[in-house]
Design an enzyme around this catalytic site. Sequence first.
Site, PDB file in Angstrom:
ATOM      1  N   GLY A  73      37.419  41.527  48.849  1.00  0.00           N
ATOM      2  CA  GLY A  73      35.979  41.636  49.040  1.00  0.00           C
ATOM      3  C   GLY A  73      35.287  42.682  48.199  1.00  0.00           C
ATOM      4  N   SER A  90      42.705  42.186  44.699  1.00  0.00           N
ATOM      5  CA  SER A  90      42.020  41.472  43.624  1.00  0.00           C
ATOM      6  C   SER A  90      40.632  42.058  43.430  1.00  0.00           C
ATOM      7  CB  SER A  90      41.912  39.989  43.989  1.00  0.00           C
ATOM      8  OG  SER A  90      41.040  39.310  43.119  1.00  0.00           O
ATOM      9  N   GLN A 141      33.764  33.658  50.540  1.00  0.00           N
ATOM     10  CA  GLN A 141      35.183  33.861  50.270  1.00  0.00           C
ATOM     11  C   GLN A 141      36.057  33.498  51.469  1.00  0.00           C
ATOM     12  OE1 GLN A 141      36.967  34.222  47.765  1.00  0.00           O
ATOM     13  NE2 GLN A 141      35.329  34.500  46.275  1.00  0.00           N
ATOM     14  N   ARG A 149      37.820  30.256  42.445  1.00  0.00           N
ATOM     15  CA  ARG A 149      38.858  30.876  41.611  1.00  0.00           C
ATOM     16  C   ARG A 149      39.429  32.123  42.256  1.00  0.00           C
ATOM     17  NH1 ARG A 149      37.301  36.259  40.778  1.00  0.00           N
ATOM     18  NH2 ARG A 149      36.079  36.598  38.886  1.00  0.00           N
ATOM     19  N   LYS A 181      30.928  34.858  32.167  1.00  0.00           N
ATOM     20  CA  LYS A 181      30.257  34.721  33.469  1.00  0.00           C
ATOM     21  C   LYS A 181      29.303  35.886  33.664  1.00  0.00           C
ATOM     22  CE  LYS A 181      32.309  35.552  37.497  1.00  0.00           C
ATOM     23  NZ  LYS A 181      33.172  35.380  38.678  1.00  0.00           N
TER      24      LYS A 181
END
Length: 317
Positions: free
Chosen positions: A212, A286, A129, A101, A58
């Site tokens: 974020g 994340s 998001q 995802r 990606k």
Amino acid sequence: MASVLTMPDVIEAVEEGFRSVGEKDDVPVRLPVRVADRSAVALFMPAYLHGSRTLGAKVVSAFHDNPARGLPMITGFYVLCDAETGRLIALMDATFLTGIRTAAASAVATKYLARKDARILGIIGTGVQGRFHVDAIRAVRAIEEIVVYNRTVDRGRIFVEDLDSRGISCRLADTAAECAAEADVLAVCTSSKTPLFDGGLVRPGTHVNAVGVFTPDSQELDSALIRRARVYVDTYEGAFEEAGDIIVPLRAGDITRDHVRAELTELVTGRKDGRTGDGQITVFKSVGYAMEDAVTARLAYERAEAAGAGAIFDLDA
């Protein structure tokens, strides 16, 4: 992409990806390329998954001035290759891919970490998001009400009206602190470089997904909340290199590396414990993991091929 991918299927694919990742896979930490004069970064995220014979990469860019131009902040594309020959088999949009995802990974974490009786979802940040996280969290918990905060009130109001039109109970909070204090599950989905609320306001039993920001000096969550919480990450490698929410308190001596209890692979395979009491605060931080992109891109390709969706092109023609 939206026609071939559903949130429940992507959640299942991402969870299985974390469960199956092994020694023969090669998923390096992403390579950032800074575009300093545009307040931007381009990220290169390759992955090879041996079990599913998935090979791809990606390229995604975050240009923070784009919204003022009427453009999405995050744009990109995914290149999927044949793992036997290396030849290109599919090229697809990565904006939708990244959105779905990332939220799917939060859903997996929420499935294992949030209280079973969680009913109020808080969303801070109503961009791409924020929207994906509504569907993702509702897929794993019986959410009855959504409380939303956005720095730009008009955009927050549009977000609420959109959810109301879908029959989803939603209201706009006046502050990020109000949103954080009321949520059973909280999704923090902003580009803020500094903490958005006092971590002491988060109630015992809350689960927080922080997705974020992904630079070592940026914090959406303050160190007080990190100290109070049981902290989990998508990968140790990515978190300790990129997650400012963890790196800042780590450098300050507020926590040690052992304060991060598990990465998601350990959680879904049962090698490490998740929530062990209803009064605990849990945080999933994340920064993004290329495995999530690879399994989602593979699923999109297989669904598109079966449905005859997309356009066929030949680079050799």
